[in-house]
Design a protein around this motif. Sequence first.
Motif, PDB file in Angstrom:
ATOM      1  N   ASP A 180      -1.314   5.222   0.386  1.00 45.59           N
ATOM      2  CA  ASP A 180      -2.680   5.640   0.415  1.00 45.59           C
ATOM      3  C   ASP A 180      -3.604   4.488   1.064  1.00 45.59           C
ATOM      4  N   ARG A 181      -4.250   4.639   2.164  1.00 47.09           N
ATOM      5  CA  ARG A 181      -4.722   3.566   2.858  1.00 47.09           C
ATOM      6  C   ARG A 181      -5.695   2.739   2.293  1.00 47.09           C
ATOM      7  N   GLU A 182      -6.588   3.252   1.162  1.00 41.74           N
ATOM      8  CA  GLU A 182      -7.521   2.511   0.252  1.00 41.74           C
ATOM      9  C   GLU A 182      -6.982   1.495  -0.877  1.00 41.74           C
ATOM     10  N   THR A 183      -5.974   2.315  -1.556  1.00 44.52           N
ATOM     11  CA  THR A 183      -5.214   1.584  -2.565  1.00 44.52           C
ATOM     12  C   THR A 183      -4.290   0.783  -2.284  1.00 44.52           C
ATOM     13  N   THR A 184      -3.527   1.266  -0.937  1.00 41.92           N
ATOM     14  CA  THR A 184      -2.232   0.749  -0.320  1.00 41.92           C
ATOM     15  C   THR A 184      -1.044   1.092  -1.596  1.00 41.92           C
ATOM     16  N   SER A 185      -1.328   1.952  -2.409  1.00 41.59           N
ATOM     17  CA  SER A 185      -0.287   2.265  -3.217  1.00 41.59           C
ATOM     18  C   SER A 185       0.661   3.640  -2.630  1.00 41.59           C
ATOM     19  N   ASP A 186       1.656   3.516  -3.299  1.00 41.01           N
ATOM     20  CA  ASP A 186       2.616   4.832  -2.618  1.00 41.01           C
ATOM     21  C   ASP A 186       2.680   5.936  -3.647  1.00 41.01           C
ATOM     22  N   PRO A 187       2.002   7.067  -3.269  1.00 44.05           N
ATOM     23  CA  PRO A 187       1.576   8.085  -4.116  1.00 44.05           C
ATOM     24  C   PRO A 187       2.904   8.417  -4.965  1.00 44.05           C
ATOM     25  N   VAL A 188       4.257   8.805  -4.257  1.00 39.41           N
ATOM     26  CA  VAL A 188       5.298   9.004  -4.782  1.00 39.41           C
ATOM     27  C   VAL A 188       5.742   8.282  -5.914  1.00 39.41           C
ATOM     28  N   GLY A 227      15.738   7.789  -0.093  1.00 40.57           N
ATOM     29  CA  GLY A 227      15.410   7.595   1.267  1.00 40.57           C
ATOM     30  C   GLY A 227      13.941   7.636   1.295  1.00 40.57           C
ATOM     31  N   TYR A 228      13.564   6.784   2.484  1.00 35.90           N
ATOM     32  CA  TYR A 228      12.056   6.788   2.420  1.00 35.90           C
ATOM     33  C   TYR A 228      11.953   6.757   4.222  1.00 35.90           C
ATOM     34  N   LEU A 229      11.263   7.502   4.629  1.00 35.51           N
ATOM     35  CA  LEU A 229      10.591   7.529   6.162  1.00 35.51           C
ATOM     36  C   LEU A 229       9.529   6.500   6.324  1.00 35.51           C
ATOM     37  N   SER A 230       9.558   5.233   6.856  1.00 37.50           N
ATOM     38  CA  SER A 230       8.822   4.174   6.927  1.00 37.50           C
ATOM     39  C   SER A 230       8.316   4.240   8.695  1.00 37.50           C
ATOM     40  N   SER A 231       7.969   3.061   9.001  1.00 41.12           N
ATOM     41  CA  SER A 231       7.337   2.933  10.245  1.00 41.12           C
ATOM     42  C   SER A 231       7.787   1.477  10.801  1.00 41.12           C
ATOM     43  N   THR A 232       8.027   1.361  12.325  1.00 41.05           N
ATOM     44  CA  THR A 232       8.332  -0.004  12.648  1.00 41.05           C
ATOM     45  C   THR A 232       6.916  -0.580  12.827  1.00 41.05           C
ATOM     46  N   GLY A 233       6.051   0.009  12.505  1.00 42.34           N
ATOM     47  CA  GLY A 233       4.812  -0.650  12.487  1.00 42.34           C
ATOM     48  C   GLY A 233       4.542  -1.784  11.634  1.00 42.34           C
ATOM     49  N   VAL A 234       5.548  -1.675  10.494  1.00 39.90           N
ATOM     50  CA  VAL A 234       5.460  -2.770   9.579  1.00 39.90           C
ATOM     51  C   VAL A 234       5.942  -4.288  10.205  1.00 39.90           C
ATOM     52  N   ARG A 258      -1.452  -0.550   8.454  1.00 45.38           N
ATOM     53  CA  ARG A 258      -0.321  -1.109   8.579  1.00 45.38           C
ATOM     54  C   ARG A 258       0.152  -1.914   7.339  1.00 45.38           C
ATOM     55  N   ASN A 259      -0.814  -2.519   6.775  1.00 42.68           N
ATOM     56  CA  ASN A 259      -0.372  -3.098   5.490  1.00 42.68           C
ATOM     57  C   ASN A 259      -0.032  -2.330   4.572  1.00 42.68           C
ATOM     58  N   ALA A 260      -0.762  -1.180   4.193  1.00 43.25           N
ATOM     59  CA  ALA A 260      -0.423  -0.323   3.374  1.00 43.25           C
ATOM     60  C   ALA A 260       1.144   0.390   3.602  1.00 43.25           C
ATOM     61  N   ARG A 261       1.356   0.667   4.972  1.00 43.68           N
ATOM     62  CA  ARG A 261       2.808   0.844   5.224  1.00 43.68           C
ATOM     63  C   ARG A 261       3.862  -0.256   4.590  1.00 43.68           C
ATOM     64  N   ALA A 262       3.410  -1.589   5.274  1.00 45.26           N
ATOM     65  CA  ALA A 262       4.462  -2.543   4.820  1.00 45.26           C
ATOM     66  C   ALA A 262       4.566  -2.733   3.401  1.00 45.26           C
TER      67      ALA A 262
END
Length: 268
Positions: free
Chosen positions: A61-69, A83-90, A114-118
């Motif tokens: 979630d971009r607003e809370t930066t938490s992972d919903p799952v 397993g988790y599909l992340s991004s090289t944007g981290v 980007r920060n939420a994903r990291a």
Amino acid sequence: MAKLFIFGLGYSAKRIAREAQSLGWEVVATGSDGKLSFADEGEVRAELALADAVLSSVPPDRETTSDPVLERYGDALSQDWLGYLSSTGVYGDRQGAWVDEATPTIAQGGEGRRNARAQADRAWLEQGARVFRLPGIYGPGRSIFDRIEAGKAHRIDMPGQVFSRVHVDDIASGAVAALTANVPPGAYNLGDDLPASQNAVVEEACALLGVEPPPLLFLEEADLSPMARGFYAENRRVANGKAKRLLGWQPKYPTYREGLRALLPPRP
């Protein structure tokens, strides 16, 4: 029969599901194309209790930066394989330098995609997952050919700007290799062997189609969305050696050239 539970049956996860099913796995999933609703907690938890492996492609979630799952079902994830599909944007902007899984990720704080994903990336690693860090994803229905046809392809005058990318089928083969082999938890970069500028990809695709490439523009001249502008704000090369060593993974499309030729629309 082993069962794989997927949170979020999106573009890449569908390919992973298909690959797993071809090897005899039963797959259940949430999402618009999945069997389950993410919000149906009782049914989701019942299926999770029967699952041998769990994969999430749900973004944070971009607003809370938490992972919903993890927020909702983290206490039910006791499977040996996550397993988790992340991004090289981290990895953030590295000014064209190479990054690998030992490269520090961007600051674990602040706001934005980007920060939420990291933060989600780190949370899944702490959960003991195999985290697949993905660069620009392309494949059928999602390639530069589609953008050329829609008149949305751009060439941007940014010398030295490079990106890594990966064909969706190579994501599937990498994730399933990790699913079926006894590989340790941790981060795995799944990217091709040849980081290249977007201009090179556009020009190659136009040459294959036999059309003129779009004009070369400065970034300020191009009518780009904020997300696309963010894409050009980062510059890095992503190393894939760990995935090759530990997963035995070899991309079917090691560069954009092979990938584009496989996606080339049939001639009328």
